[in-house]
Structure formats: structure tokens, C-alpha cells
Design a protein around this motif. Structure first.
Motif, PDB file in Angstrom:
ATOM      1  N   THR A 111       0.872  -1.212  -0.273  1.00  0.00           N
ATOM      2  CA  THR A 111       0.034   0.353  -0.198  1.00  0.00           C
ATOM      3  C   THR A 111       1.012   1.380   0.528  1.00  0.00           C
ATOM      4  OG1 THR A 111      -1.694  -1.038   1.543  1.00  0.00           O
ATOM      5  CG2 THR A 111      -2.422   1.196   1.563  1.00  0.00           C
ATOM      6  N   LEU A 112       2.171   1.166   0.917  1.00  0.00           N
ATOM      7  CA  LEU A 112       3.230   2.201   0.888  1.00  0.00           C
ATOM      8  C   LEU A 112       3.577   2.652  -0.723  1.00  0.00           C
ATOM      9  CD1 LEU A 112       3.681   4.472   2.942  1.00  0.00           C
ATOM     10  CD2 LEU A 112       5.523   2.827   3.299  1.00  0.00           C
ATOM     11  N   LEU A 113       3.917   1.072  -1.476  1.00  0.00           N
ATOM     12  CA  LEU A 113       4.337   2.005  -2.692  1.00  0.00           C
ATOM     13  C   LEU A 113       3.721   2.359  -3.408  1.00  0.00           C
ATOM     14  CD1 LEU A 113       6.559  -1.606  -2.373  1.00  0.00           C
ATOM     15  CD2 LEU A 113       7.721   0.848  -3.188  1.00  0.00           C
ATOM     16  N   VAL A 114       2.247   1.897  -3.393  1.00  0.00           N
ATOM     17  CA  VAL A 114       1.029   2.632  -4.247  1.00  0.00           C
ATOM     18  C   VAL A 114       0.775   4.032  -4.223  1.00  0.00           C
ATOM     19  CG1 VAL A 114      -1.031   2.228  -4.671  1.00  0.00           C
ATOM     20  CG2 VAL A 114      -0.309   0.417  -5.247  1.00  0.00           C
ATOM     21  N   GLY A 115       1.438   4.301  -2.832  1.00  0.00           N
ATOM     22  CA  GLY A 115       1.292   5.634  -2.168  1.00  0.00           C
ATOM     23  C   GLY A 115       2.274   6.407  -2.862  1.00  0.00           C
TER      24      GLY A 115
ATOM     25  N   THR B 280      -4.374  12.820  -6.834  1.00  0.00           N
ATOM     26  CA  THR B 280      -4.051  13.328  -4.776  1.00  0.00           C
ATOM     27  C   THR B 280      -5.246  12.471  -4.479  1.00  0.00           C
ATOM     28  OG1 THR B 280      -5.539  14.852  -5.662  1.00  0.00           O
ATOM     29  CG2 THR B 280      -3.186  15.398  -5.699  1.00  0.00           C
ATOM     30  N   SER B 281      -6.344  12.104  -4.452  1.00  0.00           N
ATOM     31  CA  SER B 281      -6.848  11.467  -3.568  1.00  0.00           C
ATOM     32  C   SER B 281      -6.114   9.748  -3.410  1.00  0.00           C
ATOM     33  CB  SER B 281      -8.651  11.379  -4.639  1.00  0.00           C
ATOM     34  OG  SER B 281      -9.002  12.551  -4.482  1.00  0.00           O
ATOM     35  N   PHE B 282      -6.376   9.633  -4.097  1.00  0.00           N
ATOM     36  CA  PHE B 282      -5.795   8.294  -4.307  1.00  0.00           C
ATOM     37  C   PHE B 282      -4.842   8.460  -4.108  1.00  0.00           C
ATOM     38  CE2 PHE B 282      -3.108   3.787  -6.110  1.00  0.00           C
ATOM     39  CZ  PHE B 282      -4.537   3.134  -5.820  1.00  0.00           C
ATOM     40  N   GLY B 283      -3.384   8.731  -3.747  1.00  0.00           N
ATOM     41  CA  GLY B 283      -2.306   8.965  -3.117  1.00  0.00           C
ATOM     42  C   GLY B 283      -2.680   9.378  -1.338  1.00  0.00           C
ATOM     43  N   SER B 284      -3.817  10.541  -1.348  1.00  0.00           N
ATOM     44  CA  SER B 284      -4.183  10.254   0.378  1.00  0.00           C
ATOM     45  C   SER B 284      -4.682   9.485   1.092  1.00  0.00           C
ATOM     46  CB  SER B 284      -4.767  11.174  -0.188  1.00  0.00           C
ATOM     47  OG  SER B 284      -4.154  12.766   0.230  1.00  0.00           O
ATOM     48  N   LEU B 285      -5.523   8.804   0.283  1.00  0.00           N
ATOM     49  CA  LEU B 285      -5.996   7.396   0.195  1.00  0.00           C
ATOM     50  C   LEU B 285      -4.836   6.266   1.393  1.00  0.00           C
ATOM     51  CD1 LEU B 285      -8.365   5.763   1.285  1.00  0.00           C
ATOM     52  CD2 LEU B 285      -8.486   5.382  -0.564  1.00  0.00           C
ATOM     53  N   ALA B 286      -4.132   6.003  -0.157  1.00  0.00           N
ATOM     54  CA  ALA B 286      -2.722   4.976   0.826  1.00  0.00           C
ATOM     55  C   ALA B 286      -2.030   5.809   2.155  1.00  0.00           C
ATOM     56  CB  ALA B 286      -2.699   5.038  -0.846  1.00  0.00           C
TER      57      ALA B 286
ATOM     58  N   LEU C 233      -9.252   1.314  -8.630  1.00  0.00           N
ATOM     59  CA  LEU C 233      -7.709   1.798  -7.484  1.00  0.00           C
ATOM     60  C   LEU C 233      -7.821   0.445  -6.537  1.00  0.00           C
ATOM     61  CD1 LEU C 233      -6.654   3.957  -9.633  1.00  0.00           C
ATOM     62  CD2 LEU C 233      -5.996   2.360  -9.949  1.00  0.00           C
ATOM     63  N   ALA C 234      -8.473   1.077  -5.613  1.00  0.00           N
ATOM     64  CA  ALA C 234      -7.964   0.668  -4.168  1.00  0.00           C
ATOM     65  C   ALA C 234      -8.629  -0.831  -4.172  1.00  0.00           C
ATOM     66  CB  ALA C 234      -8.421   1.544  -2.633  1.00  0.00           C
ATOM     67  N   VAL C 235      -9.373  -1.462  -4.882  1.00  0.00           N
ATOM     68  CA  VAL C 235      -9.863  -2.450  -4.481  1.00  0.00           C
ATOM     69  C   VAL C 235      -8.926  -2.922  -5.415  1.00  0.00           C
ATOM     70  CG1 VAL C 235     -11.964  -4.171  -5.527  1.00  0.00           C
ATOM     71  CG2 VAL C 235     -12.380  -2.210  -4.212  1.00  0.00           C
ATOM     72  N   ALA C 236      -8.976  -3.233  -6.259  1.00  0.00           N
ATOM     73  CA  ALA C 236      -7.650  -3.942  -7.338  1.00  0.00           C
ATOM     74  C   ALA C 236      -6.400  -4.152  -6.466  1.00  0.00           C
ATOM     75  CB  ALA C 236      -7.466  -2.757  -8.253  1.00  0.00           C
TER      76      ALA C 236
ATOM     77  N   ALA D 130      -7.400  -6.364  -3.572  1.00  0.00           N
ATOM     78  CA  ALA D 130      -7.115  -7.695  -4.328  1.00  0.00           C
ATOM     79  C   ALA D 130      -6.136  -8.326  -4.459  1.00  0.00           C
ATOM     80  CB  ALA D 130      -8.183  -7.443  -5.541  1.00  0.00           C
ATOM     81  N   VAL D 131      -5.206  -7.570  -4.610  1.00  0.00           N
ATOM     82  CA  VAL D 131      -3.905  -8.313  -5.362  1.00  0.00           C
ATOM     83  C   VAL D 131      -3.309  -8.631  -4.658  1.00  0.00           C
ATOM     84  CG1 VAL D 131      -1.499  -8.050  -6.747  1.00  0.00           C
ATOM     85  CG2 VAL D 131      -3.330  -7.346  -7.725  1.00  0.00           C
ATOM     86  N   GLU D 132      -3.102  -8.093  -3.072  1.00  0.00           N
ATOM     87  CA  GLU D 132      -1.945  -7.850  -2.320  1.00  0.00           C
ATOM     88  C   GLU D 132      -2.530  -9.368  -1.499  1.00  0.00           C
ATOM     89  OE1 GLU D 132      -1.568  -2.998  -0.836  1.00  0.00           O
ATOM     90  OE2 GLU D 132      -3.035  -4.691   0.161  1.00  0.00           O
ATOM     91  N   LEU D 133      -4.404  -9.367  -1.096  1.00  0.00           N
ATOM     92  CA  LEU D 133      -5.051 -10.109  -1.094  1.00  0.00           C
ATOM     93  C   LEU D 133      -4.220 -11.718  -1.644  1.00  0.00           C
ATOM     94  CD1 LEU D 133      -7.865  -9.242   0.368  1.00  0.00           C
ATOM     95  CD2 LEU D 133      -6.326 -10.345   2.436  1.00  0.00           C
ATOM     96  N   LEU D 134      -4.153 -11.841  -2.573  1.00  0.00           N
ATOM     97  CA  LEU D 134      -4.186 -12.924  -4.089  1.00  0.00           C
ATOM     98  C   LEU D 134      -2.507 -13.352  -3.099  1.00  0.00           C
ATOM     99  CD1 LEU D 134      -5.686 -12.651  -6.959  1.00  0.00           C
ATOM    100  CD2 LEU D 134      -6.323 -14.132  -5.155  1.00  0.00           C
TER     101      LEU D 134
END
Length: 453
Positions: A94-98, A356-362, A420-423, A426-430
Motif C-alpha cells: 500500500t505504501l509503494l502504491v502511495g 491526489t485523492s488516491f495518494g492521500s488514501l494510501a 483502484l483501491a479494491v484492485a 485484491a492483488v495484495e490478498l491474492l
């Protein structure tokens, strides 16, 4: 990078320079305009609130770091305190995605200012004009710094330090000049009406949160800091305070001198548009050039730190070996390329609001988790439970408010960020629960088809 001692390690000023450099570019040259479209003249209050929560998050990181044996950032601390590689790995991803989102945000601003400095006749001659040139310049910026990192070309300590000092000096000069001009014209606004209504400020705070993550880079650079036990906390706290002073000043000036419709049209150029009436075209040009250096430096530093962070995760088995070599000398080339490609796609196809919203959420997700971990260690005599609790509640509340804001104002962006967040999760869980998933599938097959196993 930054001020060094005879043994080559960073002193306080050098560490502060790195941290401030990682935050100024995001706050002033990328996020400010987006925040201003939400909170208006109260944007300074949104940045201030975000910085206060960030101080609580920094407190949590620093206390966990000081108590533990394994110095480092989120992943190292989670592995040590929870002894759960899956949780640590998911937080690390998640941090890398951020970080990718932050690089895309910086590249977006870089591209926009590049277009602003391009002769209008040339912009008009290009098919789609700015609509094509902005993504092209943004992607070229990412490509440039990917190549520099692959070739091992890094900024020297002196150049990094001088660059940060120059950025802050330019911002303070234009901020002071704009403040003087605004007072003379009687046009200064401080947004007290918006503050009383609360909602716009807290919504804008959630969006601005991504601009206060640069201090975290120091957590991965502890081996290069002199007297790290005392220098690290001083550098992090000082850099957050310096950043909010600069961001607050610029936010007041921009929202007082630039019309809301002008900011909304080009939010990433808000400062340059605000100073243009004060000092003319030369002011716009100076700010635009400063923005190129600032956002370029932020792309470079974030890419380098993220690649080294990913290398550590590969070494711990938290990322596939295909993403890079843990034994590489410096940042793994394959990791740099992979991060660069994803950041380039984000900045080419995403809107500034979505990025910016996606980065903030991460970052809110990771920072909230670290504050919750610090709260769980509140029995330790050196940990006061209040700052981590404020950080955890603040991050959780901001995440919800960010979703509410996007739903009400940017419905398309809401769905894009949600998908994007769900994807990502999902990849992390898989990846981290793949053995459990395989075992579950095999067990289900045995139940459906006896003897199939």
C-alpha cells in the motif's frame, strides 16, 4: 544528500532539507490548487489540520522506532511488533502504491508548468494542444528520472541542500510580496466563514494529506544520519513545522489574489497565477521554473527511496523476486523501471483530483495503521497514548471524509479511486494469502468431488 559530517553522515540541517524537499513540492505546486477549490480562503486551515495529524503520526513512528531493535519504517516496525509478515507486506505494498501516486502527482504538476513555459504558438500547433502536451511532458519527466536513477546519477549533498534552500527562499519571497500587495489592495481573505462551517475545511484536509508524507523518507535513511537518536526526531518535527508555515503563507496569498475560477481551471499552477498580477510575467516564469525544479526533485527523491524500500521488501520475501534483486548495489534497475512505468501511466491518464485523492488514501491507510500500532504499545512508559490516538482517529476520519467529498463533488473520481483501491488490495490478498486460498480451493474440490485430492 544534504549537510554531512566528516564521516559522510547527515547532520540536522541536511536531514531537514531532505524532509522539507519531499513535502514542499507536493503541498505548494501540486495539491494547493485542489485544496483551494474546496476550502477557498480557509485552505491554510486545512493544511494546518493535516500537519497536526501528521505530527501525531510522526510521533507514533518515532516512538516505535526508538523502542524497537529493528530501525526503519512501517514494514520493519510491523514485522517486529506484530510478527506477521502478511500484514507487514500488505502495508508495504500500500505504501509503494502511495509513493507511485505521489510521483504521478509531482509529474502532473511538472507537465503543467512545462506547458505554461512553452510558447503559446507551439502549444496551439500541437493536436489537442495542452490536452496532449501536459501528459507528454509529465511522462517525459518520469522517464528522465528513471534513466538518471538507472544510471546511478544522484544529486550531490550540496546540490540537494542548495535546491531546497532556493525553493523555500523563492516561496517565502513571493509569499511575503503577495501578502504585502494584498494588504495594500485590501484584498486579503482568511476564510473564517469557511472555518465556521467546518465541512469544507475537513474535506480539504483529507485531500491535502498526501502533501505531508515526505518526512517519512528519513525513516529509511537512518544509517546515514549522525546522532540519529536526537537528530531524527528534531529533523522530522522541524520539517513539518517549516512546511506548514510555508504552505499556510502561500495558501493565504493564493486564495486572496487569484480568482476561484482561475484556480479551478489550472489548480496545479495556483501560485504562479496568483503572483502574476503582482510582479507580472517575470514572476510567473520564476515560479514556474522553481516548480519544475521542485517537482522534479520530488520525483527523483521519491523514486529513489521507493525503489530502495521495495528492495528491502524483496529481501524479506514480501515482494516477488521478479520485481528486482535484493542484492543489487543501490536501487535495483528493474524496480526503478517498474515503479516508473506505473507512475507514468497514472500521470498520463489520471486527473489531478484522482491522483491526489488516491495518494492521500494510501498514506492515510498506512499512517492510521502505524498510529493504531503505537496505541497498542501505550503501556510502554515512553509512549503517551494521546498523539497516536489522535493520529489513528484523524486518518480514519479523513479517509471517510475523502470518500464523501469525492462522492458529492467528483462521482467519476470516486469510482476510479474505489476501483483502484479494491484492485490493489485484491492483488495484495491474492499474493500474501495465496497458500490459504489454494488450500481452500483444494478442500472445496475434495468436498464436491470426493477423492479428487
Amino acid at each position: 544528500m544534504g549537510e554531512t559530517s566528516d564521516d559522510g553522515r547527515l547532520g540536522l540541517f541536511g536531514a531537514v532539507s531532505i524532509s522539507v524537499g519531499g513535502m514542499i513540492g507536493g503541498g505548494v505546486f501540486a495539491v494547493l490548487g485542489v485544496v483551494a477549490t474546496i476550502a477557498g480562503a480557509a485552505s491554510w486551515a486545512a493544511f494546518t489540520l493535516a500537519s497536526l495529524v501528521s505530527l501525531c503520526v510522526a510521533y507514533s513512528y518515532l516512538k516505535l522506532n526508538a523502542m524497537g531493535d529493528n530501525r526503519g519504517g512501517s514494514v520493519s516496525q510491523l514485522e517486529e511488533y506484530l510478527d506477521d509478515a502478511s500484514v507487514a507486506g500488505m502495508v508495504g505494498w500500500t505504501l509503494l502504491v502511495g509513493y507511485v501516486g505521489a510521483m504521478a502527482m509531482y509529474a502532473y504538476a511538472f507537465g503543467s508548468f512545462s506547458v505554461a513555459l512553452t510558447p503559446p504558438s507551439l502549444v496551439d500547433a500541437v493536436p489537442l494542444g495542452e490536452g496532449l502536451l501536459r501528459p507528454v511532458f509529465s511522462v517525459l519527466a518520469v522517464v528522465l528520472f528513471v534513466v538518471l536513477n538507472v544510471l546511478g546519477a544522484r544529486a550531490t549533498g550540496l546540490s540537494e541542500e542548495v535546491l531546497v534552500v532556493a525553493k523555500v527562499a523563492v516561496l517565502l519571497a513571493f509569499g511575503g510580496l503577495g501578502l504585502w500587495y494584498g494588504v495594500q489592495q485590501g484584498s486579503m481573505e482568511y476564510g473564517f466563514e469557511q472555518i465556521r462551517s467546518v465541512t469544507p475545511v475537513v474535506m480539504a484536509t483529507a485531500v491535502s494529506f498526501v502533501s505531508f508524507q515526505g518526512w517519512q523518507l528519513l525513516m529509511y535513511d537512518q544509517d546515514s544520519i549522525r546522532d540519529v537518536e536526537t537528530t531524527l526526531p528534531r529533523a522530522i518535527y522541524a520539517s513539518i513545522l517549516i512546511t506548514i508555515l510555508v504552505d499556510g503563507l502561500i495558501a493565504v496569498v493564493v486564495t486572496s489574489l487569484a480568482a476561484p475560477d482561475v484556480i479551478q481551471q489550472h489548480p496545479e499552477r495556483a501560485l504562479a497565477l496568483a503572483v502574476e498580477p503582482v510582479v507580472g510575467g517575470i514572476g510567473f516564469t520564476v515560479v514556474a521554473v522553481a516548480a519544475l525544479f521542485s517537482t522534479g526533485s520530488a520525483i527523483n527523491g521519491t523514486l529513489f527511496s521507493a525503489a530502495n524500500f521495495a528492495k528491502g521488501m524483496v529481501g524479506d520475501g514480501l515482494l516477488p523476486d521478479e520485481t528486482g534483486r535484493a542484492s543489487a548495489d543501490g536501487a535495483p534497475q528493474r524496480t526503478v523501471l517498474l515503479l516508473g512505468v506505473v507512475a507514468a501511466v497514472f500521470t498520463a491518464y489520471g486527473s489531478l483530483d484522482a491522483i491526489t485523492s488516491f495518494g492521500s488514501l494510501a498514506f492515510m491507510s498506512v499512517f492510521g495503521a502505524m498510529c493504531a500500532l503505537a496505541v497498542s504499545e501505550r503501556d510502554h512508559e515512553s509512549v503517551h497514548p494521546l498523539p497516536p490516538a489522535v493520529g489513528a482517529v484523524g486518518c480514519a476520519a479523513f479517509a471517510v471524509l475523502l470518500g464523501v467529498h469525492l462522492w458529492n463533488a467528483e462521482r467519476g473520481t470516486f469510482w476510479a479511486v474505489l476501483l483502484l483501491a479494491v484492485a490493489v488490495h485484491a492483488v495484495e490478498l491474492l499474493y500474501f494469502e495465496r497458500e490459504s486460498i489454494v488450500d481452500g480451493v483444494e478442500h472445496a474440490e475434495d468436498l464436491l468431488v470426493p477423492g479428487s485430492g
